[in-house]
Write a protein that holds these residues in place. Sequence first.
Motif, PDB file in Angstrom:
ATOM      1  N   LEU A 205       0.827  -1.208   0.000  1.00 14.97           N
ATOM      2  CA  LEU A 205       0.000   0.000   0.000  1.00 14.97           C
ATOM      3  C   LEU A 205       0.864   1.263   0.000  1.00 14.97           C
ATOM      4  O   LEU A 205       0.541   2.245  -0.673  1.00 14.97           O
ATOM      5  CB  LEU A 205      -0.953  -0.005   1.183  1.00 14.97           C
ATOM      6  N   GLY A 206       1.966   1.240   0.737  1.00 14.46           N
ATOM      7  CA  GLY A 206       2.878   2.375   0.707  1.00 14.46           C
ATOM      8  C   GLY A 206       3.504   2.545  -0.659  1.00 14.46           C
ATOM      9  O   GLY A 206       3.664   3.675  -1.151  1.00 14.46           O
ATOM     10  N   GLU A 207       3.842   1.437  -1.293  1.00  8.20           N
ATOM     11  CA  GLU A 207       4.404   1.484  -2.644  1.00  8.20           C
ATOM     12  C   GLU A 207       3.389   2.055  -3.625  1.00  8.20           C
ATOM     13  O   GLU A 207       3.733   2.866  -4.505  1.00  8.20           O
ATOM     14  CB  GLU A 207       4.826   0.074  -3.061  1.00  8.20           C
ATOM     15  N   LEU A 208       2.130   1.653  -3.498  1.00 10.72           N
ATOM     16  CA  LEU A 208       1.083   2.185  -4.372  1.00 10.72           C
ATOM     17  C   LEU A 208       0.916   3.682  -4.177  1.00 10.72           C
ATOM     18  O   LEU A 208       0.826   4.443  -5.153  1.00 10.72           O
ATOM     19  CB  LEU A 208      -0.236   1.455  -4.106  1.00 10.72           C
ATOM     20  N   ALA A 209       0.857   4.127  -2.934  1.00 13.14           N
ATOM     21  CA  ALA A 209       0.715   5.560  -2.661  1.00 13.14           C
ATOM     22  C   ALA A 209       1.876   6.344  -3.267  1.00 13.14           C
ATOM     23  O   ALA A 209       1.682   7.383  -3.918  1.00 13.14           O
ATOM     24  CB  ALA A 209       0.625   5.810  -1.156  1.00 13.14           C
ATOM     25  N   ASP A 210       3.098   5.851  -3.076  1.00 18.34           N
ATOM     26  CA  ASP A 210       4.267   6.529  -3.636  1.00 18.34           C
ATOM     27  C   ASP A 210       4.270   6.469  -5.165  1.00 18.34           C
ATOM     28  O   ASP A 210       4.691   7.408  -5.842  1.00 18.34           O
ATOM     29  CB  ASP A 210       5.554   5.897  -3.099  1.00 18.34           C
ATOM     30  N   GLY A 211       3.803   5.336  -5.706  1.00 11.38           N
ATOM     31  CA  GLY A 211       3.761   5.194  -7.157  1.00 11.38           C
ATOM     32  C   GLY A 211       2.785   6.136  -7.815  1.00 11.38           C
ATOM     33  O   GLY A 211       3.042   6.661  -8.916  1.00 11.38           O
ATOM     34  N   LEU A 212       1.647   6.397  -7.179  1.00 13.13           N
ATOM     35  CA  LEU A 212       0.678   7.349  -7.733  1.00 13.13           C
ATOM     36  C   LEU A 212       1.265   8.764  -7.765  1.00 13.13           C
ATOM     37  O   LEU A 212       1.090   9.505  -8.733  1.00 13.13           O
ATOM     38  CB  LEU A 212      -0.603   7.330  -6.904  1.00 13.13           C
ATOM     39  N   GLU A 234      -6.595  -1.439  -1.953  1.00 11.13           N
ATOM     40  CA  GLU A 234      -5.914  -0.780  -3.069  1.00 11.13           C
ATOM     41  C   GLU A 234      -6.851   0.186  -3.781  1.00 11.13           C
ATOM     42  O   GLU A 234      -6.495   1.342  -4.044  1.00 11.13           O
ATOM     43  CB  GLU A 234      -5.438  -1.817  -4.081  1.00 11.13           C
ATOM     44  N   ASP A 235      -8.053  -0.285  -4.099  1.00 15.50           N
ATOM     45  CA  ASP A 235      -8.978   0.548  -4.860  1.00 15.50           C
ATOM     46  C   ASP A 235      -9.356   1.803  -4.087  1.00 15.50           C
ATOM     47  O   ASP A 235      -9.457   2.894  -4.662  1.00 15.50           O
ATOM     48  CB  ASP A 235     -10.239  -0.256  -5.207  1.00 15.50           C
ATOM     49  N   ARG A 236      -9.546   1.673  -2.789  1.00 10.08           N
ATOM     50  CA  ARG A 236      -9.899   2.835  -1.971  1.00 10.08           C
ATOM     51  C   ARG A 236      -8.781   3.877  -1.998  1.00 10.08           C
ATOM     52  O   ARG A 236      -9.033   5.079  -2.068  1.00 10.08           O
ATOM     53  CB  ARG A 236     -10.175   2.365  -0.538  1.00 10.08           C
ATOM     54  N   PHE A 241      -6.946   9.122  -3.886  1.00 15.39           N
ATOM     55  CA  PHE A 241      -5.895   9.926  -4.514  1.00 15.39           C
ATOM     56  C   PHE A 241      -6.460  10.735  -5.681  1.00 15.39           C
ATOM     57  O   PHE A 241      -6.228  11.954  -5.787  1.00 15.39           O
ATOM     58  CB  PHE A 241      -4.766   9.010  -5.000  1.00 15.39           C
ATOM     59  N   LEU A 242      -7.208  10.100  -6.558  1.00 10.40           N
ATOM     60  CA  LEU A 242      -7.739  10.799  -7.728  1.00 10.40           C
ATOM     61  C   LEU A 242      -8.808  11.813  -7.335  1.00 10.40           C
ATOM     62  O   LEU A 242      -8.908  12.885  -7.934  1.00 10.40           O
ATOM     63  CB  LEU A 242      -8.293   9.786  -8.724  1.00 10.40           C
ATOM     64  N   ARG A 243      -9.589  11.489  -6.322  1.00 13.66           N
ATOM     65  CA  ARG A 243     -10.583  12.448  -5.835  1.00 13.66           C
ATOM     66  C   ARG A 243      -9.891  13.696  -5.303  1.00 13.66           C
ATOM     67  O   ARG A 243     -10.271  14.823  -5.632  1.00 13.66           O
ATOM     68  CB  ARG A 243     -11.409  11.801  -4.725  1.00 13.66           C
TER      69      ARG A 243
END
Length: 308
Positions: A205-212, A234-236, A241-243
């Motif tokens: 999840l940290g990797e996803l946040a940083d990747g975005l 993940e989807d949340r 992030f996009l919101r």
Amino acid sequence: MSELPHVPVLLDEVLGALDPRPGDVMIDATFGAGGYARALLARGAAVIAFDRDPDAIANGRALETGSDLRLVHDDFSGLERGVDAPVDGVVMDIGVSSMQLDQGERGFSFQADGPLDMRMSREGPSAADFLNEADEAEIADVIYAYGDEPKSRRVARAIVDARPLTRTGELAAVVRRALGHRPHDKKDPATRVFQAIRIHVNRELGELADGLVAAERVLKPGGRLAVVTFHSLEDRLVKRFLRDRSGAAPGGSRHLPQGPGGPAASFEKIGPAIKAGEDELARNPRARSATLRTARRSSAAPWVEKSV
């Protein structure tokens, strides 16, 4: 790599969102077996593909030869380290790959007994290291937070009592005994526990946040983002992030509260969540849990992250 070990999910929808054209430069942030990269190359785009798994990089070298593909052995949070100029699109397929699940020696699944490993990068502490060294409360917290297991404390206590654990089969048996699993039960309770430990070991999840955030920085104005996730955590994270980045959240993000004079929206044209249709589900059951979210990069500067 003449045959793909798995079918990339929501491929048509991802290509529709990215709209790759000859001369475009696209990032496949999670190369895996190369499904998305192949499709982007077939549309005439150049592809920079990232993967932290050395096996994926090694298997992709044949595809790299003689094509417009460049492989980068790195976490996708490091996108900025692998590109020299803004790109036209980024696709991310989050989570464990079918290749990793199918290799018992990698320790991601209890379907075949193997070492209790679960490391995507093959570096750092393994799942066995975590389970054999962490205290009971930390193990319980991980299983509850990342596996949504209401009886996480019971499972953690059973794991500590059974230490040392070294094999996936051992862990699965401990979990089943702790939760009273019956062979005819629809879902094996070990599934949630294995997911939770894998997410923790790989900092997913940290990797996803940083990747975005990295994708926001490398996309050019008008660049397209497509993110495929496989579970609600993940989807949340992607949805939030996009919101926030599109200015749709009244209070802004917790990292950078939005208000009068705040940062301009860095993403626009946020697409709805897309799920696989019945035809794809019939061909590829793995697509059942997949969700695609898409957005387009605006001309605004990337947001500045602040520590909290």
